[in-house]
Design a protein around this motif. Structure first.
Motif, PDB file in Angstrom:
ATOM      1  N   ASP A 154       0.876  -1.170   0.000  1.00 22.10           N
ATOM      2  CA  ASP A 154       0.000   0.000   0.000  1.00 22.10           C
ATOM      3  C   ASP A 154       0.911   1.218   0.000  1.00 22.10           C
ATOM      4  O   ASP A 154       2.132   1.088  -0.091  1.00 22.10           O
ATOM      5  CB  ASP A 154      -0.895  -0.007   1.249  1.00 22.10           C
ATOM      6  CG  ASP A 154      -2.108   0.919   1.109  1.00 22.10           C
ATOM      7  OD1 ASP A 154      -2.255   1.539   0.036  1.00 22.10           O
ATOM      8  OD2 ASP A 154      -2.876   1.023   2.074  1.00 22.10           O
TER       9      ASP A 154
ATOM     10  N   GLU B 199       0.223   9.537  -2.314  1.00 18.13           N
ATOM     11  CA  GLU B 199      -0.875   9.316  -3.241  1.00 18.13           C
ATOM     12  C   GLU B 199      -0.450   9.289  -4.704  1.00 18.13           C
ATOM     13  O   GLU B 199      -1.248   9.549  -5.593  1.00 18.13           O
ATOM     14  CB  GLU B 199      -1.926  10.428  -3.051  1.00 18.13           C
ATOM     15  CG  GLU B 199      -2.427  10.581  -1.620  1.00 18.13           C
ATOM     16  CD  GLU B 199      -3.233   9.380  -1.152  1.00 18.13           C
ATOM     17  OE1 GLU B 199      -3.579   8.540  -1.983  1.00 18.13           O
ATOM     18  OE2 GLU B 199      -3.500   9.294   0.055  1.00 18.13           O
TER      19      GLU B 199
ATOM     20  N   GLU C 223      -1.776   1.929 -13.139  1.00 15.20           N
ATOM     21  CA  GLU C 223      -2.883   2.780 -12.734  1.00 15.20           C
ATOM     22  C   GLU C 223      -3.071   3.905 -13.747  1.00 15.20           C
ATOM     23  O   GLU C 223      -2.098   4.398 -14.326  1.00 15.20           O
ATOM     24  CB  GLU C 223      -2.622   3.386 -11.353  1.00 15.20           C
ATOM     25  CG  GLU C 223      -2.756   2.396 -10.227  1.00 15.20           C
ATOM     26  CD  GLU C 223      -2.617   3.038  -8.869  1.00 15.20           C
ATOM     27  OE1 GLU C 223      -3.145   2.474  -7.903  1.00 15.20           O
ATOM     28  OE2 GLU C 223      -1.988   4.111  -8.754  1.00 15.20           O
TER      29      GLU C 223
ATOM     30  N   ARG D 230      -8.642  10.255  -0.204  1.00 14.40           N
ATOM     31  CA  ARG D 230      -8.483   9.509  -1.454  1.00 14.40           C
ATOM     32  C   ARG D 230      -8.821   8.029  -1.286  1.00 14.40           C
ATOM     33  O   ARG D 230      -9.234   7.371  -2.241  1.00 14.40           O
ATOM     34  CB  ARG D 230      -7.058   9.677  -1.986  1.00 14.40           C
ATOM     35  CG  ARG D 230      -6.721  11.113  -2.330  1.00 14.40           C
ATOM     36  CD  ARG D 230      -5.354  11.218  -2.994  1.00 14.40           C
ATOM     37  NE  ARG D 230      -4.828  12.554  -2.845  1.00 14.40           N
ATOM     38  CZ  ARG D 230      -5.107  13.578  -3.635  1.00 14.40           C
ATOM     39  NH1 ARG D 230      -5.936  13.393  -4.652  1.00 14.40           N
ATOM     40  NH2 ARG D 230      -4.586  14.763  -3.429  1.00 14.40           N
ATOM     41  N   ARG D 231      -8.616   7.520  -0.086  1.00 10.18           N
ATOM     42  CA  ARG D 231      -8.932   6.107   0.111  1.00 10.18           C
ATOM     43  C   ARG D 231     -10.419   5.862  -0.108  1.00 10.18           C
ATOM     44  O   ARG D 231     -10.809   4.825  -0.660  1.00 10.18           O
ATOM     45  CB  ARG D 231      -8.501   5.650   1.507  1.00 10.18           C
ATOM     46  CG  ARG D 231      -8.863   4.204   1.796  1.00 10.18           C
ATOM     47  CD  ARG D 231      -8.133   3.642   2.988  1.00 10.18           C
ATOM     48  NE  ARG D 231      -6.725   3.406   2.679  1.00 10.18           N
ATOM     49  CZ  ARG D 231      -5.905   2.753   3.490  1.00 10.18           C
ATOM     50  NH1 ARG D 231      -6.346   2.284   4.640  1.00 10.18           N
ATOM     51  NH2 ARG D 231      -4.657   2.569   3.156  1.00 10.18           N
ATOM     52  N   GLU D 232     -11.266   6.798   0.322  1.00  8.80           N
ATOM     53  CA  GLU D 232     -12.705   6.655   0.072  1.00  8.80           C
ATOM     54  C   GLU D 232     -12.989   6.620  -1.424  1.00  8.80           C
ATOM     55  O   GLU D 232     -13.817   5.835  -1.901  1.00  8.80           O
ATOM     56  CB  GLU D 232     -13.487   7.806   0.725  1.00  8.80           C
ATOM     57  CG  GLU D 232     -13.566   7.714   2.237  1.00  8.80           C
ATOM     58  CD  GLU D 232     -14.533   8.745   2.813  1.00  8.80           C
ATOM     59  OE1 GLU D 232     -15.351   9.290   2.029  1.00  8.80           O
ATOM     60  OE2 GLU D 232     -14.479   8.986   4.032  1.00  8.80           O
TER      61      GLU D 232
ATOM     62  N   ARG E 149     -10.853   5.714  -3.766  1.00 14.60           N
ATOM     63  CA  ARG E 149     -10.336   4.468  -4.337  1.00 14.60           C
ATOM     64  C   ARG E 149     -11.300   3.309  -4.067  1.00 14.60           C
ATOM     65  O   ARG E 149     -11.461   2.414  -4.897  1.00 14.60           O
ATOM     66  CB  ARG E 149      -8.956   4.154  -3.765  1.00 14.60           C
ATOM     67  CG  ARG E 149      -7.855   5.075  -4.291  1.00 14.60           C
ATOM     68  CD  ARG E 149      -6.485   4.436  -4.116  1.00 14.60           C
ATOM     69  NE  ARG E 149      -6.136   4.244  -2.720  1.00 14.60           N
ATOM     70  CZ  ARG E 149      -5.508   5.142  -1.973  1.00 14.60           C
ATOM     71  NH1 ARG E 149      -5.173   6.317  -2.500  1.00 14.60           N
ATOM     72  NH2 ARG E 149      -5.208   4.892  -0.715  1.00 14.60           N
ATOM     73  N   ASP E 150     -11.939   3.324  -2.906  1.00 19.02           N
ATOM     74  CA  ASP E 150     -12.898   2.267  -2.589  1.00 19.02           C
ATOM     75  C   ASP E 150     -14.107   2.324  -3.527  1.00 19.02           C
ATOM     76  O   ASP E 150     -14.562   1.288  -4.030  1.00 19.02           O
ATOM     77  CB  ASP E 150     -13.358   2.384  -1.135  1.00 19.02           C
ATOM     78  CG  ASP E 150     -12.271   1.976  -0.149  1.00 19.02           C
ATOM     79  OD1 ASP E 150     -11.326   1.282  -0.576  1.00 19.02           O
ATOM     80  OD2 ASP E 150     -12.369   2.365   1.027  1.00 19.02           O
ATOM     81  N   ARG E 151     -14.608   3.526  -3.769  1.00 21.45           N
ATOM     82  CA  ARG E 151     -15.795   3.632  -4.615  1.00 21.45           C
ATOM     83  C   ARG E 151     -15.456   3.501  -6.094  1.00 21.45           C
ATOM     84  O   ARG E 151     -16.321   3.175  -6.913  1.00 21.45           O
ATOM     85  CB  ARG E 151     -16.541   4.944  -4.362  1.00 21.45           C
ATOM     86  CG  ARG E 151     -15.791   6.211  -4.709  1.00 21.45           C
ATOM     87  CD  ARG E 151     -16.707   7.430  -4.667  1.00 21.45           C
ATOM     88  NE  ARG E 151     -17.571   7.483  -5.841  1.00 21.45           N
ATOM     89  CZ  ARG E 151     -18.469   8.442  -6.062  1.00 21.45           C
ATOM     90  NH1 ARG E 151     -18.654   9.397  -5.168  1.00 21.45           N
ATOM     91  NH2 ARG E 151     -19.200   8.435  -7.156  1.00 21.45           N
TER      92      ARG E 151
ATOM     93  N   LYS F  80     -14.028   1.261  -7.628  1.00 28.54           N
ATOM     94  CA  LYS F  80     -14.211  -0.096  -8.141  1.00 28.54           C
ATOM     95  C   LYS F  80     -15.569  -0.264  -8.814  1.00 28.54           C
ATOM     96  O   LYS F  80     -15.746  -1.123  -9.692  1.00 28.54           O
ATOM     97  CB  LYS F  80     -14.072  -1.095  -6.999  1.00 28.54           C
ATOM     98  CG  LYS F  80     -12.701  -1.042  -6.304  1.00 28.54           C
ATOM     99  CD  LYS F  80     -12.697  -1.832  -5.009  1.00 28.54           C
ATOM    100  CE  LYS F  80     -11.399  -1.636  -4.239  1.00 28.54           C
ATOM    101  NZ  LYS F  80     -11.420  -2.286  -2.906  1.00 28.54           N
ATOM    102  N   ASN F  81     -16.536   0.555  -8.405  1.00 21.66           N
ATOM    103  CA  ASN F  81     -17.891   0.412  -8.945  1.00 21.66           C
ATOM    104  C   ASN F  81     -18.328   1.589  -9.797  1.00 21.66           C
ATOM    105  O   ASN F  81     -19.388   1.533 -10.427  1.00 21.66           O
ATOM    106  CB  ASN F  81     -18.884   0.230  -7.790  1.00 21.66           C
ATOM    107  CG  ASN F  81     -18.581  -1.000  -6.950  1.00 21.66           C
ATOM    108  OD1 ASN F  81     -18.355  -2.068  -7.490  1.00 21.66           O
ATOM    109  ND2 ASN F  81     -18.569  -0.831  -5.633  1.00 21.66           N
ATOM    110  N   ASP F  82     -17.545   2.661  -9.824  1.00 21.72           N
ATOM    111  CA  ASP F  82     -17.908   3.841 -10.605  1.00 21.72           C
ATOM    112  C   ASP F  82     -17.711   3.603 -12.098  1.00 21.72           C
ATOM    113  O   ASP F  82     -16.779   2.895 -12.519  1.00 21.72           O
ATOM    114  CB  ASP F  82     -17.062   5.052 -10.189  1.00 21.72           C
ATOM    115  CG  ASP F  82     -17.537   5.642  -8.870  1.00 21.72           C
ATOM    116  OD1 ASP F  82     -18.734   5.511  -8.553  1.00 21.72           O
ATOM    117  OD2 ASP F  82     -16.701   6.228  -8.158  1.00 21.72           O
TER     118      ASP F  82
END
Length: 587
Positions: free
Chosen positions: A465, A469, A507, A565-567, A569-571, A573-575
């Motif tokens: 990890d 950023e 990325e 940014r972690r929030e 990065r989590d979302r 995946k589905n955006d």
């Protein structure tokens, strides 16, 4: 703060203190036929297109000739050299057979060099030119227009430009002329004009403490604000070369040949394709850019044994039909850096290459511009059973995995910590930026990498990890793209993250944009693509928003205003993003 200090399992090596030029191309009166300890007649660099070859002896001579002209410049260059001590020269060129002449020539003259991304726009080049204090620009003819626009923007006249720019021509050596150079650049100094005027009897010495003088200024993206000039010293570079040697494969029966399209302006390309091969007396095939057929054809033509790549090139190797067109049986090792490798990608590429008769091993390493660069290398004997590992810590280096710094918990990953490093390859600091330097390097010499790592019982490290950023597409700082986006009149707020692309094995930068006014759903696509094109027109190609744009009502931020940014990065995946680059069908 209590955490274990890890030292390399490999024996320490003696590290001399001298200039990078002396280290690699030095001579001794007792052995006049040797350059850097190897025969002067041995090839050092080979132009992939023409086959034109520079021997070790010729490279030393050309560099000393250039150094003579840098110290005693001809008209119209005389006015600029005495403006700074030591002077800084900027190299702005794609990979070329004359790159090592320019780099080693500057080293022999006692100058500093700053290496600029050949994809830069005038405004990006302007920042590095001014920040580095460069006084002379070696510019490839194809990039002179960028340089001219940049210098004009800061008030340079035509005569000022003539006194500042040297065309980094290679036609004098390869007999392959650059288009339009005779007509368009008749008033400019060319590289060949600085050769043949004289030759320094010997290079400028950087023995002892002078080895801590800065030689190279590559620009690191950092985590906030503008890129920063990383002060890499002669000692940093001589050390990284010598500590890599123990884990580099020993010589085989066949002569070794390096090949790669890594840009020489990046510390990875500079260290691994310009410096290390000279230290090993193995020629480097000079390749400008990556085109699959030409790249694979060059491997076959020159019987390359070591090929240095980044993950997206391995993706091409995994898919492109040209892999079966060429004799690749000379390959011993593919070395990959800049981003982690997936085991599946390694397996697919190796199986494809084995089907062509190549018994190649694919391995990887880890490093930073700030570490000159290499820190870990995965030895060949472990390349198959440790895929995904960054490798072993190199000799003479120390590492720590820090979980807490100044009361801040750095990671919640079990047994992991932020990787801190100490040793002879750590940069001197960030140029003209003591605040950033103090934030990056502790008083007792530990560099905080920002990457979160784990170490297994065998001493192998893996990056899992990161605190910082950076987007792992050509190593992009989100803050830089955010500052561009916020100049758009229709953007109220924005955040940029990297989104993983399985197809590209890297990325891609994606922007989350808060429009300045409501955008109807039916106009969302055109609005987003318009912003994407607007950004593309203002940045280098590698900074385009290839991960697309997502329109949001607000950017998630902490109470202190820091982007979460972690929030995102989590979302992510589905955006579904407008304008995201998809896999190229031809591959």
């Amino acid at each position: 703060m209590v955490d274990q200090i890890f030292r390399s399992s490999l024996p320490s090596v003696a590290l001399p203190r001298r200039s990078i030029f002396t280290h690699l191309l030095g001579t001794c009166p007792r052995t006049p036929d040797l350059v850097g300890g190897f025969p002067a007649s041995a090839p050092a660099f080979i132009d992939s297109v023409t086959g034109s070859t520079i021997s070790r002896g010729a490279l030393r001579s050309f560099a000393l000739q250039l150094a003579f002209s840098l110290q005693t410049p001809p008209n119209p260059l005389k006015a600029l050299i005495h403006a700074a001590t030591p002077p800084v020269v900027l190299i702005f060129s794609p990979n070329s057979i004359v790159w090592p002449i320019m780099l080693f020539g500057a080293a022999a003259a006692g100058f500093r060099t700053t290496l600029a991304n050949s994809a830069y726009t005038p405004s990006e080049l302007k920042y590095q030119y001014l920040d580095s204090g460069a006084r002379l620009i070696f510019a490839h003819p194809s990039l002179f227009g960028i340089v001219q626009e940049m210098l004009t923007s800061i008030g340079y006249s035509e005569s000022d430009i003539r006194s500042t720019v040297v065309l980094a021509t290679s036609a004098w050596f390869t007999n392959t002329p650059h288009p339009n150079t005779n007509r368009e650049f008749s008033n400019l100094t060319r590289l060949e004009d600085l050769l043949g005027r004289g030759e320094l009897a010997s290079e400028v010495s950087f023995d002892g403490e002078r080895s801590n003088d800065t030689f190279c200024l590559c620009y690191s993206s950092g985590t906030t604000g503008k890129p920063k000039g990383v002060e890499t010293t002669h000692y940093n570079l001589t050390s990284v070369i010598d500590i890599v040697k123990p884990v580099w494969p020993p010589k085989d029966k066949l002569p070794d040949v390096f090949l790669g399209s890594l840009p020489y302006y990046h510390i990875y390309g500079a260290a691994k394709l310009l410096l290390l091969p000279v230290a090993l007396c193995a020629p480097t095939v000079v390749v400008a850019g990556f085109e699959p057929d030409e790249f694979l054809g060059a491997i076959a033509k020159y019987r390359a044994t070591y090929v240095l790549v980044v993950p997206p090139i391995l993706v091409v190797f995994a898919r492109h039909p040209a892999i079966h067109k060429y004799d690749l049986t000379s390959l011993r090792m593919i070395f990959c850096g800049a981003a982690p490798l997936s085991p599946d990608l390694v397996r697919v590429v190796r199986e494809r290459l084995q089907s062509t008769g190549s018994n190649v091993v694919i391995t990887q390493g880890y490093g930073l511009t700030e570490t000159s660069p290499t820190v870990f290398i995965l030895p060949l004997e472990h390349a198959c059973d440790r895929v995904g590992s960054a490798g072993l810590l190199l000799p003479n280096l120390e590492a720590r995995l820090v979980r807490e710094d100044g009361g801040e918990m750095l990671t919640d990953i079990e047994s992991a910590g932020e990787l801190w490093l100490r040793g002879p390859t750590i940069m001197k600091g960030y140029l003209n930026n003591p605040t950033a330097t103090a934030a990056a390097i502790t008083p007792d010499g530990w560099l905080k990498t920002g990457d979160i790592a784990v170490r297994d019982n065998g001493g192998f490290f893996a990056i899992v990890d990161r605190r910082k950023e950076l987007i792992k597409y050509k190593v992009l700082p989100p803050a830089e793209l955010e500052s561009v986006l916020l100049q758009h009149p229709d953007v109220a707020d924005t955040a940029v993250i990297g989104v993983h692309s399985e197809e590209e094995a890297t990325e891609l930068p994606r922007a989350y944009v808060v429009p300045a006014k409501a955008v109807p759903e039916k106009e969302a696509l055109s609005f987003s693509l318009g912003i994407q094109r607007w950004v593309a027109s203002r940045v280098a190609p590698h900074k385009k928003l290839r991960g697309g744009i997502v329109l949001v009502k607000q950017v998630p931020k902490s109470a202190a205003g820091k982007i979460l940014r972690r929030e995102l990065r989590d979302r992510a995946k589905n955006d579904v993003a407008f304008g995201q680059v998809r896999a190229r069908a031809k591959l």
